[in-house]
Design a protein around this motif. Sequence first.
Motif, PDB file in Angstrom:
ATOM      1  N   ASN A   1      -3.607  14.539  -5.925  1.00  0.00           N
ATOM      2  CA  ASN A   1      -3.454  13.383  -5.101  1.00  0.00           C
ATOM      3  C   ASN A   1      -3.505  13.714  -3.731  1.00  0.00           C
ATOM      4  N   THR A   2      -4.480  13.393  -2.978  1.00  0.00           N
ATOM      5  CA  THR A   2      -4.992  13.770  -1.739  1.00  0.00           C
ATOM      6  C   THR A   2      -5.030  12.534  -0.723  1.00  0.00           C
ATOM      7  N   ASN A   3      -5.254  11.490  -1.265  1.00  0.00           N
ATOM      8  CA  ASN A   3      -5.954  10.311  -0.550  1.00  0.00           C
ATOM      9  C   ASN A   3      -4.755   9.365  -0.358  1.00  0.00           C
ATOM     10  N   GLY A   4      -3.615   9.598  -0.014  1.00  0.00           N
ATOM     11  CA  GLY A   4      -2.533   8.486   0.188  1.00  0.00           C
ATOM     12  C   GLY A   4      -2.143   7.576  -0.992  1.00  0.00           C
ATOM     13  N   PRO A   5      -1.557   6.658  -0.789  1.00  0.00           N
ATOM     14  CA  PRO A   5      -0.995   5.665  -1.917  1.00  0.00           C
ATOM     15  C   PRO A   5      -2.181   5.111  -2.791  1.00  0.00           C
ATOM     16  N   ALA A   6      -3.229   4.599  -2.073  1.00  0.00           N
ATOM     17  CA  ALA A   6      -4.134   4.020  -2.939  1.00  0.00           C
ATOM     18  C   ALA A   6      -5.431   4.582  -3.254  1.00  0.00           C
ATOM     19  N   ILE A   7      -6.118   4.253  -4.373  1.00  0.00           N
ATOM     20  CA  ILE A   7      -7.305   4.813  -4.715  1.00  0.00           C
ATOM     21  C   ILE A   7      -8.308   3.623  -4.875  1.00  0.00           C
ATOM     22  N   GLY A   8      -8.047   2.412  -4.931  1.00  0.00           N
ATOM     23  CA  GLY A   8      -8.809   1.123  -5.247  1.00  0.00           C
ATOM     24  C   GLY A   8      -8.186  -0.073  -4.940  1.00  0.00           C
TER      25      GLY A   8
ATOM     26  N   VAL B   1      -3.645  -3.831  -5.789  1.00  0.00           N
ATOM     27  CA  VAL B   1      -3.877  -2.113  -5.043  1.00  0.00           C
ATOM     28  C   VAL B   1      -3.420  -1.409  -5.979  1.00  0.00           C
ATOM     29  N   VAL B   2      -4.135  -0.309  -6.192  1.00  0.00           N
ATOM     30  CA  VAL B   2      -3.902   0.673  -7.383  1.00  0.00           C
ATOM     31  C   VAL B   2      -4.099   2.083  -6.709  1.00  0.00           C
ATOM     32  N   GLY B   3      -3.217   2.815  -7.321  1.00  0.00           N
ATOM     33  CA  GLY B   3      -3.055   4.325  -7.094  1.00  0.00           C
ATOM     34  C   GLY B   3      -1.892   5.239  -7.405  1.00  0.00           C
ATOM     35  N   GLU B   4      -2.112   6.215  -8.216  1.00  0.00           N
ATOM     36  CA  GLU B   4      -1.056   7.007  -8.575  1.00  0.00           C
ATOM     37  C   GLU B   4       0.037   7.390  -7.420  1.00  0.00           C
ATOM     38  N   GLY B   5      -0.736   7.600  -6.232  1.00  0.00           N
ATOM     39  CA  GLY B   5       0.010   8.036  -5.175  1.00  0.00           C
ATOM     40  C   GLY B   5       1.260   7.110  -4.644  1.00  0.00           C
TER      41      GLY B   5
ATOM     42  N   GLU C   1      -7.784 -18.635  -3.081  1.00  0.00           N
ATOM     43  CA  GLU C   1      -9.011 -18.017  -3.077  1.00  0.00           C
ATOM     44  C   GLU C   1      -9.988 -18.032  -1.898  1.00  0.00           C
ATOM     45  N   VAL C   2      -9.755 -18.833  -1.048  1.00  0.00           N
ATOM     46  CA  VAL C   2     -10.425 -18.895   0.210  1.00  0.00           C
ATOM     47  C   VAL C   2      -9.980 -17.648   1.159  1.00  0.00           C
ATOM     48  N   GLU C   3      -8.765 -17.181   0.672  1.00  0.00           N
ATOM     49  CA  GLU C   3      -8.406 -15.965   1.651  1.00  0.00           C
ATOM     50  C   GLU C   3      -8.642 -14.915   1.204  1.00  0.00           C
ATOM     51  N   GLU C   4      -9.397 -14.726  -0.287  1.00  0.00           N
ATOM     52  CA  GLU C   4      -9.548 -13.396  -0.858  1.00  0.00           C
ATOM     53  C   GLU C   4     -10.184 -12.317  -0.008  1.00  0.00           C
ATOM     54  N   LYS C   5     -11.599 -12.695   0.534  1.00  0.00           N
ATOM     55  CA  LYS C   5     -12.283 -11.880   1.372  1.00  0.00           C
ATOM     56  C   LYS C   5     -11.488 -10.900   2.583  1.00  0.00           C
ATOM     57  N   LYS C   6     -10.829 -12.152   3.288  1.00  0.00           N
ATOM     58  CA  LYS C   6      -9.942 -11.625   4.487  1.00  0.00           C
ATOM     59  C   LYS C   6      -8.991 -10.589   3.937  1.00  0.00           C
ATOM     60  N   ALA C   7      -8.235 -11.012   2.769  1.00  0.00           N
ATOM     61  CA  ALA C   7      -7.160 -10.043   2.379  1.00  0.00           C
ATOM     62  C   ALA C   7      -7.599  -8.901   2.269  1.00  0.00           C
ATOM     63  N   VAL C   8      -8.740  -8.676   1.189  1.00  0.00           N
ATOM     64  CA  VAL C   8      -9.004  -7.491   0.687  1.00  0.00           C
ATOM     65  C   VAL C   8      -9.575  -6.532   1.873  1.00  0.00           C
ATOM     66  N   GLN C   9     -10.229  -7.216   2.649  1.00  0.00           N
ATOM     67  CA  GLN C   9     -10.842  -6.319   4.101  1.00  0.00           C
ATOM     68  C   GLN C   9      -9.546  -5.922   4.624  1.00  0.00           C
ATOM     69  N   ALA C  10      -8.594  -6.729   4.943  1.00  0.00           N
ATOM     70  CA  ALA C  10      -7.326  -6.179   5.681  1.00  0.00           C
ATOM     71  C   ALA C  10      -6.575  -5.045   5.055  1.00  0.00           C
ATOM     72  N   LEU C  11      -6.486  -5.380   3.525  1.00  0.00           N
ATOM     73  CA  LEU C  11      -6.095  -4.238   2.806  1.00  0.00           C
ATOM     74  C   LEU C  11      -6.924  -2.627   3.031  1.00  0.00           C
ATOM     75  N   TYR C  12      -8.105  -3.123   2.811  1.00  0.00           N
ATOM     76  CA  TYR C  12      -8.935  -1.830   2.862  1.00  0.00           C
ATOM     77  C   TYR C  12      -8.920  -1.165   4.074  1.00  0.00           C
ATOM     78  N   ASP C  13      -8.956  -2.040   5.384  1.00  0.00           N
ATOM     79  CA  ASP C  13      -8.790  -1.270   6.457  1.00  0.00           C
ATOM     80  C   ASP C  13      -7.479  -0.709   6.686  1.00  0.00           C
ATOM     81  N   GLU C  14      -6.543  -1.040   6.045  1.00  0.00           N
ATOM     82  CA  GLU C  14      -4.987  -0.531   6.186  1.00  0.00           C
ATOM     83  C   GLU C  14      -4.893   0.876   5.223  1.00  0.00           C
ATOM     84  N   PHE C  15      -5.439   0.733   4.115  1.00  0.00           N
ATOM     85  CA  PHE C  15      -5.286   1.936   3.276  1.00  0.00           C
ATOM     86  C   PHE C  15      -6.536   3.037   3.402  1.00  0.00           C
TER      87      PHE C  15
END
Length: 453
Positions: A293-300, A389-393, A433-447
């Motif tokens: 586990n080297t990548n922080g809390p989330a893997i995908g 948001v998924v991750g063993e970490g 649904e209209v917020e999905e893309k924005k939300a995923v991008q924000a979580l991606y940038d964070e993790f």
Amino acid sequence: MKVIKFGGSSLASGKQIEKVFRIVNLDPERKVVVVSAPGKRYSDDQKVTDLLIECAEQCLLNRDPKVTFEAVIERYSSIAEELALPNQVIKEIEHDLSERLNGDRSKPDRFMDLVKASGEDNNAKLVAAYFRKQGIEAHYIDPGEAGLLVSDEPGNAQVLEESYGRLYSLRERSGILIFPGFFGYSKDGEVFTFSRSGSDITGSILANGLKADLYENFTDVDAVYSVNPFIVERPKEIKELTYREMRELSYAGFTVLHDEALVPAFRAGIPVQIKNTNNPSAPGTKIVYERDNTNGPAIGIASDQGFCSIYVSKYLMNREIGFGRKLLSILEEYGLSYEHTPSGIDDVSIILRENQLSSELEIEIKHRIITELHADEVKIERGLALIMVVGEGMRRNVGTMARASKALAKAKVNIEMINQGSSEVSMMFGVKEVEEKKAVQALYDEFFAAVTV
Ligand SMILES: Nc1ncnc2c1ncn2[C@@H]1O[C@H](COP(=O)(O)OP(=O)(O)O)[C@@H](O)[C@H]1O
Ligand SMILES: N[C@@H](CC(=O)OP(=O)(O)O)C(=O)O
């Protein structure tokens, strides 16, 4: 020994099948080759399975399926032509499909499965013929003869436990075995298919049954990406992830692998490797039991649309024994399956796929919850996307939920609901649904912005 599965995109044309042949030949351990039906050659092309469904539907409506039938045959013909296969191969496919279409239609679901399954069945015969033409000993394997037994659930079959023992004897067969994906036989000898994209499941069942060392799943991407590449541009590749992580991610929207395809391989402790037919030297992604586990809390981060929530509130719900059971049994009576049930002291939400809930049913269910359960309020909200948001970490990292909610707040995404999975490897956010893309991008940038996966 390895089981190797090629998806529809890897078999969409003669050129693709030539790549498949080269890949199989590169490694003598690759003995069992599971094939899908020809998939899309370009983005607005049609998959053979979709054409077959159209064909069966036309027959069931007593319409002439000629045009669609010819479109299916044309797909196989153009592949055969590219591969310089004799015309006899196509004649046999034509004969097989007409026989199926002229078969018993008294049970429409079963008729549909028989027609759908021809996509992989005939492709396996074609691929085996090509391998032989190239001078390799290769055999088409009939799943019925090999012992792949499934439950009699049309379009949603499950493997029967005894299949595994029967399939083991395939190890004794010589040469390369070309096995059609997506379907098996019931104990009564009828064809039933898995759910869509189910050739992935066939590969995993064979890997288990034959006690393979590795299950390789070849597709059209270099790796499983940390997020759907259609949502975030050039997302980070995942090198390794656990069965649990991949199962959560595929269930929640990573269509690269069927969510039911992991259990058979997992049970036999067989690692799964995702690789790219169009770039086989790329290392791909490995799915294993445990990982460093080297990548922080989330893997995908996976997401999907088309959900609705039934929000029910009632003062002192927490003290009413049996409230949850009564509520869920109303849904059960209508045959509705649900995905999540986040709850509070006096309220609960039930999240389900909205295509199950017609507007008439919505009114009926609302009415029953109010009159039978005496709820104070029932609200049904449609058009929701679920983000996972998924991750063993996550088990080891404190504050992951806080980071995620802060990132969504910063992006001005309103969170409709939150659910932390009891497995502690995932957390779910419901957004419009209209917020999905924005939300995923924000979580991606964070993790993922500062992380090597
Ligand atoms: N996180 C992800 N990583 C990689 N691919 C993904 C992801 N999420 C969705 N996909 C999609 O999955 C596709 C591969 O699956 P699929 O179309 O079923 O292929 P096949 O034809 O090989 O069965 C990719 O082309 C990609 O568009
Ligand atoms: N051909 C079937 C089964 C399958 O697994 O296909 P693919 O490998 O193209 O996802 C389908 O389209 O559902």
